[in-house]
Write an enzyme that holds these catalytic residues in place. Sequence first.
Site, PDB file in Angstrom:
ATOM      1  N   HIS A   1      -5.762  -5.497   2.710  1.00 53.12           N
ATOM      2  CA  HIS A   1      -4.920  -4.425   3.485  1.00 53.12           C
ATOM      3  C   HIS A   1      -4.411  -4.808   4.793  1.00 53.12           C
ATOM      4  CE1 HIS A   1      -5.611  -2.370  -0.387  1.00 53.12           C
ATOM      5  NE2 HIS A   1      -6.514  -3.345  -1.493  1.00 53.12           N
TER       6      HIS A   1
ATOM      7  N   CYS B   1       0.690  -1.160   0.286  1.00 58.11           N
ATOM      8  CA  CYS B   1       0.376   0.098  -0.044  1.00 58.11           C
ATOM      9  C   CYS B   1       0.649   1.476  -0.130  1.00 58.11           C
ATOM     10  CB  CYS B   1      -1.089  -0.433   1.021  1.00 58.11           C
ATOM     11  SG  CYS B   1      -1.683   1.560   1.429  1.00 58.11           S
ATOM     12  N   GLU B   2       0.394   1.918  -0.431  1.00 53.14           N
ATOM     13  CA  GLU B   2       1.733   3.534  -0.471  1.00 53.14           C
ATOM     14  C   GLU B   2       1.343   4.564   0.076  1.00 53.14           C
ATOM     15  OE1 GLU B   2      -0.873   5.920  -3.837  1.00 53.14           O
ATOM     16  OE2 GLU B   2       0.165   5.211  -4.616  1.00 53.14           O
ATOM     17  N   HIS B   3      -0.144   3.755   0.580  1.00 53.59           N
ATOM     18  CA  HIS B   3      -0.063   4.823   1.877  1.00 53.59           C
ATOM     19  C   HIS B   3       0.305   4.751   3.225  1.00 53.59           C
ATOM     20  CE1 HIS B   3      -4.412   5.952  -0.172  1.00 53.59           C
ATOM     21  NE2 HIS B   3      -3.492   6.578  -1.030  1.00 53.59           N
ATOM     22  N   HIS B   4       0.476   3.824   3.546  1.00 54.22           N
ATOM     23  CA  HIS B   4       1.380   3.433   4.875  1.00 54.22           C
ATOM     24  C   HIS B   4       2.496   2.481   4.362  1.00 54.22           C
ATOM     25  CE1 HIS B   4      -2.761   4.775   5.533  1.00 54.22           C
ATOM     26  NE2 HIS B   4      -1.877   5.248   7.477  1.00 54.22           N
TER      27      HIS B   4
ATOM     28  N   GLN C   1      -5.398  -0.025  -5.146  1.00 52.81           N
ATOM     29  CA  GLN C   1      -5.651  -1.877  -5.397  1.00 52.81           C
ATOM     30  C   GLN C   1      -6.365  -1.422  -7.104  1.00 52.81           C
ATOM     31  OE1 GLN C   1      -7.459  -4.711  -3.365  1.00 52.81           O
ATOM     32  NE2 GLN C   1      -8.933  -5.800  -4.503  1.00 52.81           N
TER      33      GLN C   1
ATOM     34  N   CYS D   1      -2.697  -2.174   6.136  1.00 52.48           N
ATOM     35  CA  CYS D   1      -3.700  -1.082   6.836  1.00 52.48           C
ATOM     36  C   CYS D   1      -4.854  -0.759   7.246  1.00 52.48           C
ATOM     37  CB  CYS D   1      -2.371   0.311   5.188  1.00 52.48           C
ATOM     38  SG  CYS D   1      -4.235   0.163   4.288  1.00 52.48           S
TER      39      CYS D   1
END
Length: 225
Positions: A182, A113-116, A154, A184
Amino acid sequence: MKTDKNIQDIDAFGDDHVGSSADTPLRSDAFKLSPDEKIDIIKDDVRHILETLGLDLNDDSLKGTPLRVAKMFVKEIFGGLSPDKKPNASTFDNKYKYGEMLVEKNITVYSTCEHHLLPIVGKAHVAYISNGTVIGLSKMNRIVDYYAKRPQVQERLTIQIVKELQEALGTEDVACVMDAKHLCVNSRGIRDVASSTVTSEFGGQFKNPETRREFLDYIKLDTDF
């Protein structure tokens, strides 16, 4: 201060699952540094993070961690950022005239996941209808793996897989459904360990409800052999 405003913007964004585009957001100088140069820089950055957290990197268990993490980032879990690792999607003439859809189901997905920067783990189901060209089965798995090995959302990953196969096969008749967990969501934040995320992308004939239903029925088939 500008920094305080940036922090407020990030906090406001929170855990919203938002992607910027269907293309991975890369800087124009993304490939200026060699893999070894990137590893050397990332190693120092990881060391700084761990030391800031208060860990003693002289400990036998930890002293190799910065280098291990740097190598993992560049050569493994984010290896799909390197164009030279893109699989050669070899195609062949459909000499046996197979005219029905071909489905490759339960392709294992390991992404991040590119956010966390936490894992995304799941399965992808990919299908296409030949217009005279076929692709090696393993190449479908390799395409999924290539685009998964980068910071992702995703939705984007699902679209990128379909676009790559459409280009390789010269047809719009490609579909992908993905079901993934995920971490996250599962291991932090709401910590809902049971939930998963389903995304889909349907091109060409797969936009037809009957063709789409046939594909979805195929991926429900029991594959315990």
